[in-house]
Design a protein around this motif. Structure first.
Motif, short mmCIF file in Angstrom:
data_model
loop_
_atom_site.label_atom_id
_atom_site.label_comp_id
_atom_site.label_asym_id
_atom_site.label_seq_id
_atom_site.Cartn_x
_atom_site.Cartn_y
_atom_site.Cartn_z
N THR A 126 0.83 -1.21 0.00
CA THR A 126 0.00 0.00 0.00
C THR A 126 0.87 1.26 0.00
O THR A 126 2.07 1.21 0.23
CB THR A 126 -0.93 0.04 1.24
N GLU A 127 0.20 2.39 -0.25
CA GLU A 127 0.88 3.69 -0.37
C GLU A 127 1.71 4.02 0.87
O GLU A 127 2.78 4.61 0.77
CB GLU A 127 -0.18 4.79 -0.62
N ARG A 128 1.23 3.60 2.06
CA ARG A 128 1.92 3.94 3.30
C ARG A 128 3.38 3.47 3.30
O ARG A 128 4.22 4.05 3.98
CB ARG A 128 1.17 3.33 4.49
N PHE A 129 3.65 2.39 2.54
CA PHE A 129 4.99 1.81 2.57
C PHE A 129 5.78 2.09 1.30
O PHE A 129 6.74 1.40 0.99
CB PHE A 129 4.90 0.31 2.89
N ALA A 130 5.35 3.12 0.58
CA ALA A 130 6.01 3.48 -0.68
C ALA A 130 7.48 3.82 -0.46
O ALA A 130 8.34 3.47 -1.27
CB ALA A 130 5.28 4.63 -1.36
N ASP A 131 7.79 4.50 0.65
CA ASP A 131 9.19 4.86 0.94
C ASP A 131 10.06 3.61 1.08
O ASP A 131 11.17 3.56 0.56
CB ASP A 131 9.29 5.65 2.26
N PHE A 132 9.53 2.65 1.81
CA PHE A 132 10.27 1.40 1.97
C PHE A 132 10.47 0.72 0.62
O PHE A 132 11.58 0.30 0.28
CB PHE A 132 9.55 0.44 2.92
N ARG A 133 9.40 0.63 -0.18
CA ARG A 133 9.52 -0.07 -1.46
C ARG A 133 10.51 0.65 -2.38
O ARG A 133 11.27 0.01 -3.11
CB ARG A 133 8.15 -0.20 -2.14
N ARG A 134 10.52 1.98 -2.29
CA ARG A 134 11.46 2.76 -3.10
C ARG A 134 12.91 2.44 -2.70
O ARG A 134 13.76 2.21 -3.55
CB ARG A 134 11.17 4.27 -2.93
N LEU A 135 13.16 2.39 -1.39
CA LEU A 135 14.53 2.14 -0.94
C LEU A 135 14.94 0.69 -1.23
O LEU A 135 16.09 0.43 -1.61
CB LEU A 135 14.66 2.45 0.56
N ARG A 136 14.02 -0.25 -1.05
CA ARG A 136 14.34 -1.65 -1.36
C ARG A 136 14.60 -1.78 -2.86
O ARG A 136 15.49 -2.51 -3.29
CB ARG A 136 13.21 -2.58 -0.92
#
Lengths: 232, 232
Positions: A126-136
């Protein structure tokens, strides 16, 4: 008892590893999320595990999602940073690849909780974890770039579509191996060096890996001294 | 409308793939578990997605855990069976290893829902899922046995502790690759042949893989004809 950070005094003495209340909250949440599930864990349970009031916890994290986001970011921030330092401090593509795989697998194997097991949660898309997905994703891109250089150095490029993705996937296999060891499905025998060496072989490397391992360890030791890891 | 199995007539016409109500329930549950999470899915939601009454669903599955157990068993039962057929019908350890990795990766890639993403759920380590863990462990043991034979055939055994575990881990990497593709973190480029070939290289194989791939595909085609897969 020392009271650190904002919020009311603690109800009891410290129960968790961590220099600050914030770190103790993260540690307790990591344990609960990985052993009871994310949905099955309430903020109340986390506060109880730390020994603080729920209200105090909200000074540090507004929601359970915020805690998960911080924990997940913590699993990829270190390797992304180390990858950049490896790139700047080593020119041998084979040693680079080995060093990144070794560093990352070692931290996945040694972390107190197997947080990678949470990567596949539906919530994480979900959108809330976009930062994490971007860094991964940035980490994956760095792996692929190291892998492409190593493939070229090995003179092999016809290992099939997706080959540069293999080292990253092998490193994350440490997560499944730990999880199986926790549930006693399997003894935990896979080592970071085995995975780092196998990463090279998936890229067409067929020689011995002892001297590469030696150079990679020396490089990581130097980097650990000059650039200590920040805490989550 | 045909009514199959026990239970009351359906509220509406068929919404899901599957020859029986039981298969439709499994398909709906697989979608909900992988997209909303296991804890986040109620039996009511599953019944609604199929278009049957909750009471009808209980004729097929007593609990949500039973549905998950059936789904998880379905992901490993086929490969375990195929591994045994491969062992009985092929004597070349290199072709065997490639064929098992190719078969298993292909089904993980092609299955309608990425059920492997549920392997790491904390619930799955409880007693209720012991049957699944036992069967998945049997699959791991078969992989390791094939891998040991392939290692010996390659004349290499000093690839580090846990090396025979690597093909199984690489195959399960397909689960993470699919999950990343679903969340658009990554385009889905990794193919079953890339993973099968990489599995061999982790075991010290450094030659070309075209003719091995050819033999493995021919073997799997023969087996698919003589031993069609049962439905879950």
């Amino acid at each position: 008892m020392t009271v650190t950070g904002v919020g009311r005094p603690r109800l009891s003495t410290r129960r968790r590893p961590g220099a600050t209340a914030r770190e103790e909250i993260l540690d307790a949440a990591a344990e609960l999320f990985t052993t009871r599930g994310f949905t099955g864990t309430s903020t109340r349970m986390i506060a109880d595990a730390v020994g603080i009031r729920q209200a105090s916890m909200y000074h540090h994290f507004a929601t359970k999602d915020d805690i998960l986001a911080t924990l997940l970011l913590g699993t990829v921030a270190g390797p992304v940073e180390r990858a950049e330092q490896i790139r700047l401090n080593c020119e041998d593509p084979i040693v680079r690849m080995y060093a990144l795989a070794l560093f990352d697998t070692s931290q996945l194997a040694a972390a107190r909780w197997n947080l990678g097991a949470l990567y596949l949660l539906p919530e994480v898309s979900t959108e809330r974890f976009a930062d994490f997905r971007r860094l991964r994703n940035e980490l994956m891109v760095r792996y692929s770039s190291f892998a492409l250089d190593a493939l070229r150095a090995n003179g092999g490029s016809d290992c099939g579509p997706g080959t540069p993705e293999l080292p990253f996937r092998l490193v994350e296999a440490m997560i499944g191996a730990r999880s199986d060891a926790n549930s006693r499905a399997r003894t935990f025998v896979l080592t970071p060096h085995t995975i780092a060496a196998a990463s090279l072989r998936t890229l067409g490397w067929s020689g011995p890996t002892e001297s590469i391992a030696h150079s990679a360890v020396a490089l990581l030791d130097r980097l650990a001294e000059s650039h200590p890891q920040p805490s989550p």
